[in-house]
Every structure is written in structure tokens, then in C-alpha cells.
Design a protein around this motif. Structure first.
Motif, PDB file in Angstrom:
ATOM      1  N   UNK A 112      45.056  -4.186 -31.476  1.00 30.81           N
ATOM      2  CA  UNK A 112      45.726  -5.357 -30.914  1.00 30.81           C
ATOM      3  C   UNK A 112      46.815  -4.867 -29.983  1.00 30.81           C
ATOM      4  N   UNK A 113      47.358  -5.785 -29.192  1.00 26.93           N
ATOM      5  CA  UNK A 113      48.420  -5.413 -28.260  1.00 26.93           C
ATOM      6  C   UNK A 113      49.680  -6.232 -28.430  1.00 26.93           C
ATOM      7  N   UNK A 127      44.941  -9.608 -28.129  1.00 29.58           N
ATOM      8  CA  UNK A 127      45.053  -9.999 -29.534  1.00 29.58           C
ATOM      9  C   UNK A 127      46.492  -9.843 -30.026  1.00 29.58           C
ATOM     10  N   UNK A 128      46.965 -10.850 -30.759  1.00 28.35           N
ATOM     11  CA  UNK A 128      48.296 -10.839 -31.376  1.00 28.35           C
ATOM     12  C   UNK A 128      48.112 -11.048 -32.870  1.00 28.35           C
ATOM     13  N   UNK A 129      48.608 -10.109 -33.680  1.00 24.69           N
ATOM     14  CA  UNK A 129      48.372 -10.129 -35.116  1.00 24.69           C
ATOM     15  C   UNK A 129      49.697 -10.143 -35.872  1.00 24.69           C
ATOM     16  N   UNK A 163      42.970 -14.249  -8.561  1.00 26.85           N
ATOM     17  CA  UNK A 163      41.842 -15.076  -8.988  1.00 26.85           C
ATOM     18  C   UNK A 163      42.141 -15.835 -10.279  1.00 26.85           C
ATOM     19  N   UNK A 164      43.024 -15.282 -11.104  1.00 29.91           N
ATOM     20  CA  UNK A 164      43.352 -15.948 -12.363  1.00 29.91           C
ATOM     21  C   UNK A 164      44.494 -16.943 -12.220  1.00 29.91           C
ATOM     22  N   UNK A 213      48.554  -8.161 -19.244  1.00 39.24           N
ATOM     23  CA  UNK A 213      49.393  -9.168 -18.612  1.00 39.24           C
ATOM     24  C   UNK A 213      48.538 -10.187 -17.864  1.00 39.24           C
ATOM     25  N   UNK A 214      47.569  -9.682 -17.100  1.00 40.63           N
ATOM     26  CA  UNK A 214      46.695 -10.577 -16.343  1.00 40.63           C
ATOM     27  C   UNK A 214      45.808 -11.418 -17.259  1.00 40.63           C
ATOM     28  N   UNK A 215      45.396 -10.826 -18.382  1.00 43.95           N
ATOM     29  CA  UNK A 215      44.482 -11.525 -19.284  1.00 43.95           C
ATOM     30  C   UNK A 215      45.186 -12.532 -20.195  1.00 43.95           C
TER      31      UNK A 215
END
Length: 250
Positions: free
Chosen positions: A85-86, A73-75, A171-172, A127-129
């Protein structure tokens, strides 16, 4: 108070800093400039450390903090609350976007036009997500305008991970798996374990998103115990802050 200043060609009205562990009042194992309230440190010490940081930045600067959850999440930066959030972004002069780290990768962004900044907390999960991609989207500015700076994180010679981390990234990444695979080096001592390069993984993600002006990425929090907190090295420890803002008054 010792700061690290990003070496990037940001516009003159953009200010950015990364704290070190020096300059605060926290006692071991959080000494000295711990800025996190969730790591077992005294609340009074954290409050004093945050006030020292604010004063060091100048009386016109305010800091927006996050409840970081290793997500995407970016706010929009704000003072009224501490959202889960991150990443956060701001177009308001004098309101700094801050993220806290102690091995995870802080990434600061600014637009060459000097009208928007952002900060992202990029642990391997975020980072992966896709936390960097989410931050870029939230900034709502042409990606060709963006600059990114990679702050102090655990280095590629210290970040050993298990097969689940390697598999998650591979996998991503169906578009260009070779680029992601090159960010992992097999452990010589533990089968099915890898040394992951967070800096390289971030560069791959940023470049794929269209960000070509990428700076920083030359520290290791694990090996530099004099300057940095490291969760992987110490377990219970403090947190540094990386922050970016539009200069107040501009």
C-alpha cells in the motif's frame, strides 16, 4: 538523531517527524540513516537504523511500515504485517504511520479533533492516480477537519519529466485543467519535456478534495544532499521516513 518537525498547527496530541539521512549506521551509498530494506543495504544496518529511530521517538512508540508500490491503496496501520500500500491511517495512540521517500512526496495528515492521523507516499504515479484522495476517504472524518503537511520531495527546478507524465496528469484532470497545467514548466533544453512541481500538484489535488489547511512544501531532496537522499540525483541510495502518530498515553 536529527528530525524535521512539521510547522503546522496540529493538535497537541499529534506528533510528526521526518528523518534526514543523518544519524544511522549504513555505509555509502546508503549512508547513514537508511530505513528501507529494499534498496540493497545491509539488513543488519537497516534493522539498527529502525531501532535507533524507534528509541529516538520514545519507548512507547511503535512504527507501522508499508511495502510501497506507487499505488493508491490506503490501509489501517498495523504491526503484524507490511501490506502492499502507499498510505496508512491510525486512530491508535502510539502507533505511527510511516512512509519512506527519496524524491517522492510524503504527505502527513491529521484531524483537528486529534483522533486520526495518516501518511501517504505520493510519487507522481500515485499522485496522479489519486493516493491523496484515497487517504482522505480512508480517514473517515470531515474533510474540513483535516490538516496536511507536505514533506521533503524533489523540487520543481529538479524534477524533469517526459511527455507521458504531463499527458497523464492532463488527461485525468477534466474539471480544472488550467490549475494542473500551471504545475508544469516547459524544459528550455529538451523539447516535449517539462519540469513538474509535485508540491503544486499535491496542493491542487488536496484543495479540490476540500483540504484547505496545507503546510510545508519548501524543501528539495535533489539539491540538499547534506540532509536528504535523492534517487534522481544518486540512483542507488537510502530512504527517509515521514511519520505521524497520536501521542501515546493521550
Amino acid at each position: 538523531m536529527p528530525f524535521i518537525e512539521p510547522d503546522w498547527p496540529a493538535p497537541a496530541n499529534v506528533v510528526a517527524y521526518c528523518t534526514t539521512r543523518r544519524g544511522g549506521v549504513s555505509r555509502a551509498p546508503h549512508g547513514a540513516l537508511n530505513l528501507a530494506s529494499h534498496v540493497g543495504d545491509s539488513s543488519a544496518a537497516v534493522a539498527e537504523n529502525r531501532e535507533r529511530l524507534r528509541l529516538a521517538l520514545g519507548c512507547e512508540m511503535q512504527l507501522s511500515w508499508l511495502d510501497q508500490v506507487h499505488g493508491v491503496a490506503a490501509v489501517e496501520a498495523q504491526l503484524q504485517s507490511c501490506p502492499a500500500a502507499d498510505a496508512q491511517w491510525s486512530r491508535q495512540p502510539g502507533l505511527a504511520c510511516a512512509v519512506m521517500t527519496a524524491d517522492c512526496l510524503p504527505v502527513l495528515f491529521c484531524a483537528q479533533s486529534g483522533d486520526v492521523v495518516a501518511a501517504a507516499h505520493a510519487g507522481w504515479r500515485g499522485l496522479q492516480a489519486g493516493v491523496l484522495e484515497a487517504t482522505i476517504a480512508a480517514m473517515a472524518t470531515p474533510v474540513t477537519q483535516l490538516l496536511a503537511w507536505l514533506g521533503p520531495a524533489i523540487g520543481p527546478d529538479a524534477f524533469e519529466v517526459g511527455p507521458e507524465v504531463y499527458a497523464a496528469f492532463m488527461q485525468s484532470d477534466t474539471a480544472e485543467p488550467a490549475a494542473t497545467r500551471a504545475c508544469f514548466r516547459p524544459s528550455p533544453d529538451r523539447p516535449e519535456h517539462w519540469y513538474a512541481d509535485l508540491y503544486a500538484l499535491a496542493r491542487v489535488r488536496l484543495a479540490r478534495a476540500g483540504v484547505t489547511r496545507i503546510y510545508g512544501g519548501d524543501c528539495c531532496t535533489y539539491h540538499d544532499s547534506a540532509r536528504f537522499f535523492s534517487y534522481r540525483r544518486d540512483g542507488e541510495t537510502g530512504r527517509m521516513a515521514s511519520l505521524v502518530a497520536l501521542r501515546p498515553g493521550d
